[in-house]
Design a protein around this motif. Structure first.
Motif, PDB file in Angstrom:
ATOM      1  N   LEU D 323       0.840  -1.202   0.000  1.00 52.17           N
ATOM      2  CA  LEU D 323       0.000   0.000   0.000  1.00 52.17           C
ATOM      3  C   LEU D 323       0.872   1.249   0.000  1.00 52.17           C
ATOM      4  CD1 LEU D 323      -2.715   1.450   0.180  1.00 52.17           C
ATOM      5  CD2 LEU D 323      -2.668   1.112   2.655  1.00 52.17           C
ATOM      6  N   ASP D 324       1.903   1.215   0.818  1.00 57.32           N
ATOM      7  CA  ASP D 324       2.747   2.389   0.979  1.00 57.32           C
ATOM      8  C   ASP D 324       3.594   2.640  -0.259  1.00 57.32           C
ATOM      9  OD1 ASP D 324       3.999   4.469   2.476  1.00 57.32           O
ATOM     10  OD2 ASP D 324       5.748   3.140   2.699  1.00 57.32           O
ATOM     11  N   ARG D 325       4.183   1.602  -0.782  1.00 56.12           N
ATOM     12  CA  ARG D 325       5.101   1.781  -1.894  1.00 56.12           C
ATOM     13  C   ARG D 325       4.404   1.794  -3.255  1.00 56.12           C
ATOM     14  NH1 ARG D 325      10.434   0.028  -1.757  1.00 56.12           N
ATOM     15  NH2 ARG D 325      10.270   0.449  -3.991  1.00 56.12           N
ATOM     16  N   PHE D 326       3.342   1.024  -3.401  1.00 51.30           N
ATOM     17  CA  PHE D 326       2.751   0.856  -4.732  1.00 51.30           C
ATOM     18  C   PHE D 326       1.288   1.281  -4.813  1.00 51.30           C
ATOM     19  CE2 PHE D 326       6.212  -2.301  -4.376  1.00 51.30           C
ATOM     20  CZ  PHE D 326       7.079  -1.706  -5.274  1.00 51.30           C
ATOM     21  N   ASP D 327       0.787   1.839  -3.739  1.00 51.36           N
ATOM     22  CA  ASP D 327      -0.569   2.395  -3.746  1.00 51.36           C
ATOM     23  C   ASP D 327      -1.610   1.352  -4.158  1.00 51.36           C
ATOM     24  OD1 ASP D 327      -2.332   4.454  -3.291  1.00 51.36           O
ATOM     25  OD2 ASP D 327      -2.151   5.332  -5.283  1.00 51.36           O
ATOM     26  N   MET D 328      -1.424   0.149  -3.652  1.00 50.59           N
ATOM     27  CA  MET D 328      -2.395  -0.914  -3.946  1.00 50.59           C
ATOM     28  C   MET D 328      -2.976  -1.454  -2.651  1.00 50.59           C
ATOM     29  SD  MET D 328      -2.215  -4.352  -6.287  1.00 50.59           S
ATOM     30  CE  MET D 328      -0.644  -4.969  -5.699  1.00 50.59           C
ATOM     31  N   SER D 329      -4.296  -1.604  -2.612  1.00 52.15           N
ATOM     32  CA  SER D 329      -4.981  -2.219  -1.477  1.00 52.15           C
ATOM     33  C   SER D 329      -5.253  -3.683  -1.783  1.00 52.15           C
ATOM     34  CB  SER D 329      -6.319  -1.513  -1.219  1.00 52.15           C
ATOM     35  OG  SER D 329      -6.120  -0.171  -0.862  1.00 52.15           O
ATOM     36  N   LEU D 330      -4.778  -4.552  -0.918  1.00 50.44           N
ATOM     37  CA  LEU D 330      -5.105  -5.974  -0.993  1.00 50.44           C
ATOM     38  C   LEU D 330      -5.956  -6.316   0.224  1.00 50.44           C
ATOM     39  CD1 LEU D 330      -1.594  -7.356  -2.011  1.00 50.44           C
ATOM     40  CD2 LEU D 330      -3.601  -7.143  -3.493  1.00 50.44           C
ATOM     41  N   GLY D 331      -6.651  -7.440   0.158  1.00 53.91           N
ATOM     42  CA  GLY D 331      -7.483  -7.842   1.276  1.00 53.91           C
ATOM     43  C   GLY D 331      -6.670  -8.492   2.380  1.00 53.91           C
ATOM     44  N   ALA D 332      -7.039  -8.203   3.611  1.00 57.18           N
ATOM     45  CA  ALA D 332      -6.353  -8.776   4.770  1.00 57.18           C
ATOM     46  C   ALA D 332      -6.899 -10.159   5.079  1.00 57.18           C
ATOM     47  CB  ALA D 332      -6.574  -7.872   5.979  1.00 57.18           C
ATOM     48  N   GLY D 333      -6.117 -10.931   5.781  1.00 54.06           N
ATOM     49  CA  GLY D 333      -6.660 -12.124   6.403  1.00 54.06           C
ATOM     50  C   GLY D 333      -7.590 -11.707   7.532  1.00 54.06           C
ATOM     51  N   LEU D 334      -8.745 -12.326   7.612  1.00 53.21           N
ATOM     52  CA  LEU D 334      -9.742 -11.896   8.594  1.00 53.21           C
ATOM     53  C   LEU D 334      -9.794 -12.864   9.768  1.00 53.21           C
ATOM     54  CD1 LEU D 334     -12.572 -10.815   6.136  1.00 53.21           C
ATOM     55  CD2 LEU D 334     -10.957  -9.348   7.361  1.00 53.21           C
ATOM     56  N   SER D 335     -10.017 -12.318  10.935  1.00 49.76           N
ATOM     57  CA  SER D 335     -10.091 -13.044  12.220  1.00 49.76           C
ATOM     58  C   SER D 335      -8.969 -14.079  12.318  1.00 49.76           C
ATOM     59  CB  SER D 335     -11.481 -13.634  12.461  1.00 49.76           C
ATOM     60  OG  SER D 335     -11.860 -14.539  11.466  1.00 49.76           O
ATOM     61  N   LYS D 336      -9.265 -15.349  12.276  1.00 53.06           N
ATOM     62  CA  LYS D 336      -8.195 -16.296  12.594  1.00 53.06           C
ATOM     63  C   LYS D 336      -7.127 -16.407  11.501  1.00 53.06           C
ATOM     64  CE  LYS D 336      -9.977 -20.828  11.190  1.00 53.06           C
ATOM     65  NZ  LYS D 336     -10.603 -22.068  11.635  1.00 53.06           N
ATOM     66  N   LEU D 337      -7.411 -15.780  10.355  1.00 48.16           N
ATOM     67  CA  LEU D 337      -6.404 -15.768   9.289  1.00 48.16           C
ATOM     68  C   LEU D 337      -5.569 -14.493   9.295  1.00 48.16           C
ATOM     69  CD1 LEU D 337      -8.561 -17.233   6.375  1.00 48.16           C
ATOM     70  CD2 LEU D 337      -6.795 -18.421   7.707  1.00 48.16           C
ATOM     71  N   ALA D 338      -5.807 -13.623  10.267  1.00 48.16           N
ATOM     72  CA  ALA D 338      -5.113 -12.336  10.284  1.00 48.16           C
ATOM     73  C   ALA D 338      -3.602 -12.544  10.258  1.00 48.16           C
ATOM     74  CB  ALA D 338      -5.521 -11.528  11.519  1.00 48.16           C
ATOM     75  N   GLY D 339      -2.958 -11.856   9.335  1.00 50.02           N
ATOM     76  CA  GLY D 339      -1.500 -11.921   9.231  1.00 50.02           C
ATOM     77  C   GLY D 339      -0.999 -13.147   8.490  1.00 50.02           C
ATOM     78  N   ARG D 340      -1.862 -14.130   8.292  1.00 45.59           N
ATOM     79  CA  ARG D 340      -1.407 -15.384   7.677  1.00 45.59           C
ATOM     80  C   ARG D 340      -1.700 -15.466   6.178  1.00 45.59           C
ATOM     81  NH1 ARG D 340      -4.213 -19.803  10.817  1.00 45.59           N
ATOM     82  NH2 ARG D 340      -3.220 -21.002   9.145  1.00 45.59           N
TER      83      ARG D 340
END
Lengths: 389, 389, 389, 389
Positions: D323-340
């Motif tokens: 997001l910071d370098r390339f101005d692209m939003s990707l979807g996050a891992g949600l709840s138990k998938l957060a960060g994974r």
């Protein structure tokens, strides 16, 4: 600056109110002006403009103001020192003559009173007197934006024919095209000059020429220097839908949309609407007991009305109050009319209620500034519009 | 036609991708070009352009293409028959020379190979040989849009100074302004020519001149006919924020927004971004093992890259496949380069991922058309952009 | 359908005319509702709404109509079978009561004549009689959109205080918020209900609740089932600028812009403008010799005016003629007022001339349909607006 | 904040990139929702949605998020305490179950591993065991947005038929509607839930229900309290093109435009495009040697791909760098998938080059963050897209 609530009323005689559809069209992403999608657009707008001008011959489009289209008409058909018969119908007639002089033409300017149009008799007399045919062009403003006076183009043509004079007929339709009946081919005009920001309901930025076969022949021998305005480069590119240099793509998007709207309504409908709004405006002026600048009823403009304020009163003060209090722009009196008239634009994309709001705002302004008038002008327009669907 | 999914990639070297903010600005309702709100706008954009050009002197804005601004530069400073030293740096250098000739100037065109910029030594030699100072202007294209080659303007200035020659220096910055470092005053340029549709991130429709004091003095004695392009009328109206004829209001809205964006980022940042994207593009071309048209690394353009296709292959067929399959417009090879090169525009409002999408599309096109190349150009650009923030 | 020339006049009491600035804001590309840019937006609009509501406590925003915000107010604070005191001020007061009943509440609806507001004495009497405090909420419509009658909220609060009754006070400000003075905290309101499409100058699609500390405590024990409307999920996400489910991002862009505009003008200025336009409208109605539906001058609405047509005439026929002939939408009489009144919306982003165009169009419509009236209503409004800057 | 150059890449699995045509449509002036123009619009969009859902029965549109449409499906068909069989396919399956519980339903949640879809055998077994038919509805998420796993709806239907169980079948198609083949009638679904902000290419703000005849009968006896979501009021108003409360007019403009675009392309074409883009994405993931979250190839989602990062690495750090370098939003891992995991949205209005820019940006991000991977994912997608037109 804080937001000013509500819509601005842009009731100058151009630029006119651009419809949302057109504004949105102009804000689509710019495309490659050498690609196939552009070619389709280019052909479409060039074809559509022919219908607007009433011609089956060439129309060219410049990225320019109307002033540029004036220049283009002259440099493509005339040579240094050529005599041109022009008419002081008002500020713009004078400006066109001035421009012609600066390009090296020999302008014969017929004086005028700024309250009436071109007299066909004068045209005939001047041309008949020119036995050597040294006059190469007659240049007339169809609808003088500074005065609200139209000139009778078919009558001018008849006068030229009677004089059996070969001069080209050039007509400025900047503030009449797409608003007042006009027929390039049928009326025998050689170069018609137009712009985008009036009846075509576009932002400013396009200058237009419609060109007769005779004008095309004149091009062959014309020696005024030209490059940007050169018709030949247009004729080479336009048939494929392209332009010799980068065209104003986004305004062409808008033109495409505006053509769909105008031709979808039908030009007869468009002209009738302008006539009705103009008459409603004049009903209001008459009810206010104010004087129209135009003194010849047959020459009343259907796109704008110039109204005289009584001596000792300042039209610009009125305009200023109306802008300040009611957020409406009206046209100023230009050059020698400064402060003596204000001009109401009633052309382009206009509905009844916006016109009534306009006239109401003027009536309110007259009241505030204490300019002598009878109340009820807006009311007269209400009655006229109600009674004349 | 059914909708084509996704965004079109407009990667020609101009017109460039217009940002949403600018497109929206251009679609605000047109206002009265003689009113106080317009005056504020007019002054703002004229002032902002000075910063862009690097000048404290006059800038003028025409409703025109860049071609019009070329013409304006010449007709305001020169007289019929004046000698002008010009350079065949590529298609546009040649076109400017052609235009000058058509206006009645005596053009001395220095031949070029379309793969390198103007040689300052040549400039010095030619001017030194002109002991009578019959050459009135030296006209150089800063960034030749047809080849992706820049010329070293400060070096040209030094060459002119060494020759102690009084000719005016005119520079076309149409595809470099607002993208590659440029300094009208500091570099001693007399007339700089620009347009709206490249680094300024606007739709086409504005032609620009920046004017030195020396050029202003040249205006006094210049006798080429002029009206539309006449600087004097601009100088009379502009200080109050107005224009001598109807200005292209909606493009000026866009210009105001674009200036806020460019000056908000800071020109140094803007130039650095262009340099980085250009280098990433060259890394891709190198990885593909294709040849750059520009043969002088110091003259590589930071706004576009022209890439040669191997003999026996057709660059236009490649462009056509890419347009058809990937909805991307690339620049064609012009005139003598037709079919032999394609041009990648990487200027204006461009982000890393759009550039990577662009290079990916080219790589896919090379694969489809069977043009010999090594895979991995897009990958090389990924690495370069990742490693060089 | 061919284009209808000119602007549509949307003079219903909401949705109102959305300013260009707001419409353009709503058409910016949608962003990630879980990203940092969104968080900034979310916090800004939630904060700005607090100023609009006159509260330092929580405001929540739903993707919904105002009807949804009615439902949210009830399900978050009440339990099945709870008694609610509601008022038949008109169509919308009745609808809210109906909705409450369908959610399982026990509604006590105070009958009304649709021509006056809530009587504080009635409130006091009803609450005083409720010695067991079985009434859990008093729900009042601040500005009844079907009738043009406002109710005096501070007086209702005083009445509740006099009765020493702990019921919650809920107020619907859907057609008054951002147009008529309103103070959630100062007036002791517990839940205020609002929407986007009236004074906030937005398209429809946002439902709003402002929530007192007392309402927040009531939430703890409320047992009506709720999920979508649940305040708790909002309270958990909103402080960081986020929402518990996908928010209507583009309307929030518009809200951000509208807040800048309203707060930039200052709410006092906004309220004064509405009062002045409402009075001009009533001057017109009086001059026409038509009857206002609202019978209590202190309760005249400043956002809309409902006008009675004489017996034997059909308000809907009038509206239909006005829509057909003048492209203006007016509000219909609702349910038992159908055909008997028409409603003029004069709220939101409205200027004097649009109001005068509106009144002119009504006067023209009265003339066309032959509804008995005196001419001169629009003229009376012109005088009023001219004399009262 | 200074302008960020170039387009933001919104590659979350919704909201998706809204095409210019749709954004412009949403910014037309709001009209009277009780007038004849609106009626035409209302009927058009309701009809068009039927084609999208694959139904000849009723579709209703709420001003709401998809969460609201979940709630609507339940409250219109079920009664307090009714048993509902739901599936923990991922975050959204769980949220829907949670919502059902909060509305007073008795939810039987089948646990899941978040890496595969609903097992039809499980459905059959559970229903067969329910001999009393106490389960009133089976609710399945067609395309689980948190995991990129689709469930086989026809197979679920077959399982229900085999069990000869009368439960309603409810399906959430929020992230598949208009992107992945779906047939409400043919597949025997009773209530389908959809939203505006994914395959329909609109901003968020519309919640949708498609309703079978059987669901319509269930409405008759359903006693969960409802008002805002009540289908009956829709059924009363919709046939005339109207809505029971103020509809989100501007989103309906956008829906009308989006329907023209989708149906103009043809749904088969739309589905094929999504399949091709999904496969290109998986080719990239495979080339990177990263793991797909979805473990069942037949269940790969064609609208989004969830990618696992190796243990010890943080998917959110990757997303943040991108997001910071390339101005692209990707979807996050949600709840138990957060960060994974990170999720790549490749649905809606997407072209090949934007997808390739997306994959390039991910590859650059992997390089910057040092997450172990093989280079060449973007290159693999280039080859796939080039070779599979």
């Amino acid at each position: 600056m804080p937001h000013r609530s509500g819509r601005h009323f842009l009731q100058i005689p151009g630029p006119t109110n651009v419809p949302d559809r057109v504004l949105k069209a102009t804000s689509y992403p710019t495309i490659d002006h050498r690609g196939p999608s552009f070619a389709t657009l280019g052909r479409k707008v060039l074809d559509g403009l022919k219908t607007i001008f009433g011609t089956e011959h060439d129309v060219v489009i410049y990225p320019s103001s109307g002033t540029g289209a004036w220049e283009a008409a002259l440099v493509n058909t005339l040579s240094p020192g050529d005599r041109v018969l022009m008419f002081e119908t008002g500020h713009f007639g004078s400006l066109w003559a001035d421009l012609a002089g600066r390009l090296g033409l020999d302008v014969e300017l017929v004086p005028g009173d700024w309250r009436s149009g071109v007299h066909p008799d004068t045209v005939e007399a001047r041309l008949s007197a020119d036995e050597q045919h040294t006059i190469k062009a007659v240049a007339v403003v169809h609808n003088e934006t500074s005065t609200g006076v139209t000139s009778n183009i078919p009558a001018v043509r008849v006068a030229m024919n009677r004089a059996e004079h070969p001069a080209l007929l050039m007509v400025d339709t900047i503030s009449s095209l797409g608003s007042i009946d006009y027929r390039h081919d049928e009326w025998g005009v050689d170069v018609t000059v137009g712009g985008s920001q009036k009846g075509l309901m576009l932002p400013p930025g396009l200058g237009l020429n419609a060109i007769s076969e005779k004008a095309k022949r004149a091009y062959e021998s014309a020696t005024l220097p030209k490059a940007y305005w050169d018709w030949l480069a247009m004729w080479e590119s336009n048939p494929a839908g392209f332009f010799p240099y980068t065209p104003p793509t986004n305004l062409l998007y808008g033109l495409s949309e505006a053509l769909d709207m105008l031709l979808g309504q039908g030009l007869e409908t468009v002209f009738a609407r302008h006539a009705r709004h103009a008459e409603a405006t004049r009903q209001a002026v008459q009810a206010w007991d104010l004087e129209l600048l135009c003194q010849v009823p047959e020459e009343y403009s259907n796109t704008l009305t110039a109204v005289c304020v009584p001596d000792g009163h300042d039209a610009d003060a009125l305009r200023s109050v109306i802008l300040d209090r009611f957020d409406m722009s009206l046209g100023a009196g230009l050059s020698k009319l400064a402060g003596r008239v204000f001009r109401i634009g009633h052309l382009g994309d206009l509905g009844d209620l916006t016109l009534l709001g306009t006239l109401s705002g003027i009536e309110a302004g007259l009241r505030i500034t204490g300019i002598p008038h009878r109340e009820g002008g807006a009311g007269a327009a209400i009655r006229y519009l109600a009674d004349n669907p």
